[in-house]
Structures are given as C-alpha cells and as structure tokens.
Design an enzyme around this catalytic site. Structure first.
Site, short mmCIF file in Angstrom:
data_model
loop_
_atom_site.label_atom_id
_atom_site.label_comp_id
_atom_site.label_asym_id
_atom_site.label_seq_id
_atom_site.Cartn_x
_atom_site.Cartn_y
_atom_site.Cartn_z
N LYS A 90 0.82 -1.22 0.00
CA LYS A 90 0.00 0.00 0.00
C LYS A 90 0.85 1.27 0.00
O LYS A 90 0.41 2.32 -0.45
CB LYS A 90 -0.94 0.00 1.20
CG LYS A 90 -2.03 -1.06 1.13
CD LYS A 90 -3.04 -0.80 0.02
CE LYS A 90 -4.20 -1.77 0.05
NZ LYS A 90 -5.07 -1.66 -1.14
N GLU A 112 -9.72 5.83 3.14
CA GLU A 112 -10.49 4.74 3.71
C GLU A 112 -9.51 3.59 3.97
O GLU A 112 -8.44 3.55 3.38
CB GLU A 112 -11.56 4.27 2.72
CG GLU A 112 -11.07 3.29 1.65
CD GLU A 112 -10.02 3.87 0.69
OE1 GLU A 112 -9.96 5.10 0.57
OE2 GLU A 112 -9.25 3.08 0.10
N SER A 382 1.81 -9.69 -0.72
CA SER A 382 1.47 -8.26 -0.69
C SER A 382 1.65 -7.62 0.68
O SER A 382 1.80 -6.40 0.78
CB SER A 382 0.02 -8.07 -1.16
OG SER A 382 -0.84 -8.88 -0.38
#
Lengths: 417, 271
Positions: A90, A112, A382
C-alpha cells in the site's frame, strides 16, 4: 494491446465515473493534475527516489525453495512486498498520491481503509510531509485490526470509525466520499485501491505497477526467461494489478487473481465477485462500473472474508475487463484454506504472510503441485502478517487447532492440500 | 405536455414557485408511503420526489441514510415502488411524481424496462444521483422516447462548461444543489445556491429547483425568491423517522408540513 482506459476511464464496458455532480470538477482537476505528472521525468524520479530511500525498494524476489520442493511442482518466487516500509504494498500508492496531493496544494488528506494497511500507509506519508490525515475505517475492521488503528493514531492520524452497513471497507469508502463531497476545496482523497471513479483505478494501478516492473526485471535477471504464471490475491485489486500489468503483453505468462471465497457460496458468505454462482453481476458502486455482489433489486450485498482487506463487494474495473477478455483467470480461496496457508508459509519459509496474501498462498498449494519443477510462479506476497497474529491466534485457539509441534502441523497441512 | 412541465407553467403564470417534498419509498412501509404521497399532494406539493432506498447512499447524510435502512428492513424493489405510484394515480392524484434513485437499482431493473413501466405507472421523471451527463446519454435517449423527464443535478462546483452539458441533457427541471456536501438540514442557506441558479439561467429556460439543506419556512421563502422550486427532504424524512411506524404518522406529517410551509404555499393550493 496497451490496456489503457479511454478518456472517460473505461476499459471495455467497465469503469467510468458514477458520482454526484459535486465531485465531477474535483475529479477533472485530479485527472489533469495526474496526467501532467504521469510522464513528467522530475515527478517520476521523485517518486522512485522516495520509494527507494523511504520505503526500501526494490523489494526482493525470493525463491521459496523449501516450500516449492515440499509441494513437488513449480518453483515459487515470492515478491516480498511485505518487506517494504509499513509492511505492505500500500505504501507505493500512498507515496505516489501524496506527491501529487502536494503538487495540487492540498493540505488535508482523507483515506479509507479495510485491513488498515492503506490507512497506515497514508498516515505514514502524511506524517512524513506534515499533512492533516483523517482515515475512515469500519468498526468491525477496527476490532479485527486493532494494532493498525494504534499505528495510525501513533503517527498523528485521526481514525474515524464507521458504523453503517457491514462496518467494513465498503462503508469506509462511502464515508470518505461523503467527507470529500463536503470538503472538496481543501481535501485530497487518497483512495487506496484500483477502484472508484476515473482516474483512481488508472492512477493506483500505475503507482503499483512498480511491483510488476521490478518482478519482471528481477526474474529475467535470475532465470533468463519469463515466469510461467503470476498469482496474487484480489480485494479491490491493487496489488494484483500492480504485479500483472507490466506482464500483460507477455502472452505466455498465465495470470491468476485469487478472490476471497469466505465460508460458502451464498450471498453474504464470501467476497468472490467473479463467482457468478455466488451472486456476482455487473453493476455500479462507488463511482465505477464493475462486477458486484448484489441482490436482484440492485442492493449491495454484505460480504464476508477472514481477511479485512479482501472483504469488499466490488472489484477494480480493469480486473473486470481482464476477466471479460480472458487475459486473467480468477480463482477463490476459502477462509480455512487461507488460514492453513498462513501457517504453512510461516513454518516452511519463516515468513508470516498477511491473511490477504494467504489467499494467494492457498491457491499455490493447489496450483504448484499440478505444474512441473521446470515451471515457475511469481506470487505477490502483498503484506506481512504481524497485524493478523492476534486474530489468527484467537481462531486457532477456538478451533483447538494449535499444535505444539509446528513442523508436524506444516507437513500434515501440505499433505492435506 | 407532461405533468412536470404543466405544473411549472401553471406556477409561472401565477408568478409563484413550487414546494417539492422528498420522502423515501418504503419508510416505514410502502402502504404508508402511498398515504404520505397523497397527503403531500393535498398539502400543497408542486412535485413529489420519491426516493428509492439504496444500501450505499454516498450522497446522503445521516437522516436519509437512516430512512433507507428502515425502508430496506423489508425487501423493496423498483417494481413495488412503481406499483404504489400506480395506486396513487388511481386515486386521481395528478401531482407530478419523480423517482429519485442511485443508478444501480435502476440498472438492475433495466433501463428500457424502467422507462416503459414508469410511464405506465404514472411517474413523470427520474433523477439519478450518481449519473452525470457523461454517463447519461443512453438512459436519456430511452427516457426521451417515452416522454419521461430526466432531471439533472447541478452543483456549485460545476464549471460553466459542465453546467452547459447538464442543461443539454436535462428535461423537466434542473435540480441545483445548494452547497457542496451531502443531504441534510442546515440552519443557514448557502449563498452558493443563488449564484448557481443565476449561472444556470444562462444555459437553460427549464425551471430550476434548489435542494440540499432547506428545512424551514424562512429558507423556503428565501429560496423561492430566486428559484422555481424549493426541495425539502431531510426535514420531512426526519419527522417520519421520529414518528416511526405509528398510527399518528400520517397525521403528524400533515401537521409538520402545514407548519413548515410559508402561508403563500398552503393557503391556495389545497386542491
């Protein structure tokens, strides 16, 4: 094919902009600001330098030898996004968008978050640049990801709990959109996945494509050829599109996105949007046209996944397009399969994967043994699983599955797979 | 001439503006909604906006979110709502009715099917909260073929170029959003609304209604000085929520609307 959306943000019939009129001017402003930096060498250099010096890129491409050999099939390489700063992919998108927000002169950042990883990444880059940060998070997700809530607050972000709907990612996005529509002048909405109205799906994919570009280079350097297949989990779809995109024109490379199969096939029990038997149909949600889990009246269904980051009723429009043309295959991993994969990777490679990434790992438990050792797979790891250990410990205790001899459990797990 | 155009023409000839109440269909149930529509028509509504409840109402504040949640406690479909409108028409109510919806419920119902069924039931137009002009062409063509109005939203943030596009797609009237934000009552009226209406007049001869945040008689009077209609949503919806599924609901809402409306509205439009 160049796999670019048209000027209205459509890949085939998927994408577009379905928002209240108030947001159209800000979206147009964002689009022109983004296209101005997209091919700007100075911006791209700043982006890559920050990823290198602040976030620790490039992340390694690691050959998981012991695990591959135990499965007796394809050789598996893990793209170690878990090793980047903040512990997941991210950060790539957060770094890219914060640089853009600064260029646009925005002082207030909203985001969010589902699992909390995007919220943490956003809080991190806001702390780095001294910007105000508000993160919306469903209260159900705040409960399961308590540690990430604390990390965000520690870095000075305000975390606002969202109590509507299923109190998860979808509801957090609704609330972030409401904030944005109310504070359009001052606020930059730093959306965390390849979702939402144009240009977000394109922009997030571009920033995340660093994963696939690096993987491709690293793999070629190690092996002198391309991998046979790519595997990644798909929630909104940013880590997977980031890995897949730079390989799309490599026709020999097979690509598989793994959705959350949850605990069953009924609407409300899973988050597998491409599973037509499970209620996935084309529709419009949160600014984009894509596959949605919904009832016959067009009401969005509740979803379920063991992992907060995959627990979402829609999927990025580019994925919907890649599915429709058959370029990417989509599979499912169930909650219990992901939980097992979480333990197996921990015990065979000493890597604790995020529960989201564990869905990709779970799929490899089936896929790799069907392939030969001359074949290869890149799996996007990830995120790291530290955020999930409390939840997993609780679940394993509940199911009395904890086994004091970890090695035996791993081995039996592999046989069961 | 459809009912919307007819009504605004009539208002104009009397140099008056319209009162446009909004309620959520199915809150607390469709039978009550039918009674409320009839009551609003009798109480001086020029046009009635009937909201289709949606699970993810991103443009709405807490009041209408809560109403949608209440309505969705029981399964409710676009088909049910249209059937209810047909029942209202059977009572010889001729007040224009527009459906106010997010796009997905209409898309799942079918765009063509919606146009056909809505005309049959006596609906006069539709406003889709999240359908901007760039995405509206297909639906507009379908609606136009059935003489169904497509009411478009305009916002203070819209550029002149966008306002022009919006006015080109719109029919019936244009809905000017009074301020950036979600639906919900506000005590002050934003100065943005008046500016927006003036900007819109450059691009269209269609009537212009103003909504978002209008909740008092004083605000209605103020708005009607420059706009052709004032939309009141959350204030009425909150009253419905407060009274709940009780025997007093319809009577209570009648009383609320009577107090809400400035005299020039309620006095001579009670037919």
């Amino acid at each position: 094919m160049n796999y670019q959306p048209n000027e209205r943000g459509y890949w085939g019939e998927f994408g577009g902009r379905f928002v209240p009129e108030t947001l159209m001017s800000p979206l147009e402003e964002l689009t022109s600001a983004y296209f101005a930096v997209r091919d700007d060498a100075e911006f791209q250099t700043e982006f890559l330098q920050l990823l290198r010096d602040f976030s620790g890129r490039p992340t390694p491409l690691f050959y998981a030898k012991r695990w591959s050999e135990s499965l007796g099939g394809a050789r598996i390489y893990l793209k170690r996004e878990d090793l980047g700063h903040t512990g997941s992919h991210k950060i790539n998108n957060a770094v890219g968008q914060i640089l853009l927000a600064r260029r646009m002169g925005k002082k207030r950042i909203i985001a969010e978050t589902g699992a909390g990883q995007h919220g943490v990444a956003t809080a991190t880059v806001c702390a780095l640049f001294g910007l105000e940060c508000v993160v919306y998070m469903g209260t159900e997700d705040m409960r399961r990801q308590e540690l990430n809530v604390f990390r965000m607050r520690l870095m000075g972000a305000e975390v606002r709990g969202v109590d509507s709907g299923s109190r998860t990612l979808k509801d957090a996005i609704n609330e972030a959109l409401r904030d944005w529509v109310t504070n359009v002048d001052s606020t930059y909405y730093l959306l965390g996945s390849a979702l939402g109205p144009h240009p977000y799906p394109l922009m997030v994919r571009d920033f995340q494509s660093v994963i696939g570009k690096e993987s491709r280079e690293q793999f070629l350097e190690k092996n002198g050829e391309l991998p046979t297949a790519l595997v990644a989990c798909v929630g909104g779809g940013s880590n997977s599109i980031g890995l897949f995109h730079p390989f799309l024109n490599d026709e020999s490379v097979r690509m598989i996105g793994v959705e959350a199969g949850g605990k069953g096939n009924n609407l409300g029990e899973h988050a597998a949007r491409f599973n037509k038997a499970g209620g996935g149909k084309i529709g419009v949600l949160q600014g984009t046209k894509s596959y949605l889990l919904q009832n016959d009246d067009g009401q969005i269904a509740l979803t379920h996944s063991i992992s907060a980051g995959l627990d979402y009723a829609s999927v990025g429009p580019e994925h919907a397009f890649l599915q429709s043309i058959g370029r990417v295959e989509y599979a499912m991993a169930m909650d219990d399969e992901a939980l097992k994969a979480f333990q197996i990777l921990s015990q065979t490679e000493g890597i604790i994967p995020a529960l989201e990434s564990s869905h990709a790992i779970a799929h490899l438990l089936k896929l790799a043994p069907e392939m030969s050792p001359s074949q290869t797979i890149i799996c996007n790891l990830s995120g790291r699983g530290d955020k999930d250990v409390n939840q997993v410990q609780e679940m394993l205790n509940n199911e009395s599955q904890i086994n004091k001899t970890g090695k035996t459990m791993a081995d039996s797990g592999i046989k069961m797979a | 001439m459809n009912r919307i155009t007819k009504k605004f023409t009539e208002l104009k000839s009397q140099s008056r503006s319209g009162f446009i109440p909004f309620i959520v269909a199915g809150d607390p149930n469709l039978e009550t909604t039918k009674e409320l529509v009839l009551l609003l028509a009798e109480s001086g509504a020029s046009v009635i906006e009937l909201g289709v409840p949606f699970s993810d109402p991103v443009a709405d504040g807490v009041t209408i979110q809560a109403a949608a949640e209440r309505a969705l406690l029981n399964p409710i479909s676009v088909k049910d709502i249209l059937r209810m409108v047909a029942e209202v028409r059977a009572e010889e109510c001729e007040t224009p009715i527009i459906v106010f919806s997010y796009f997905n419920p209409i898309l799942q119902f079918g765009l063509e099917r919606f146009a056909v069924e809505a005309v049959k039931s006596g609906v006069d137009g539709i406003l889709v909260t999240d359908l901007v002009p760039e995405e509206a062409e297909e639906f507009r063509t379908i609606l136009t073929a059935k003489s169904m109005s497509l009411i478009m939203l305009a916002a203070p943030t819209s550029s002149d170029e966008r306002l022009k596009k919006i006015c080109e797609k719109a029919s019936g009237f244009v809905y000017a959003v009074s301020r950036a934000g979600v639906t919900g009552a506000r005590n002050e009226t934003s100065g943005d609304a008046k500016t927006l209406v003036e900007r819109l007049r450059k691009f269209t001869d269609l009537p212009i209604a103003v909504g978002f945040g209008i909740s008092t008689a004083a605000q209605i009077t103020e708005t009607c000085k420059y706009a052709d209609g004032a939309v009141v949503g959350s204030a009425i919806v909150a009253e419905i929520g407060r009274l709940g599924d009780s025997a007093h609901l319809v009577k209570g809402v009648r009383e609320f609307v009577r107090k809400l409306l400035p005299e020039e509205f309620s006095a001579d439009d009670l037919h």
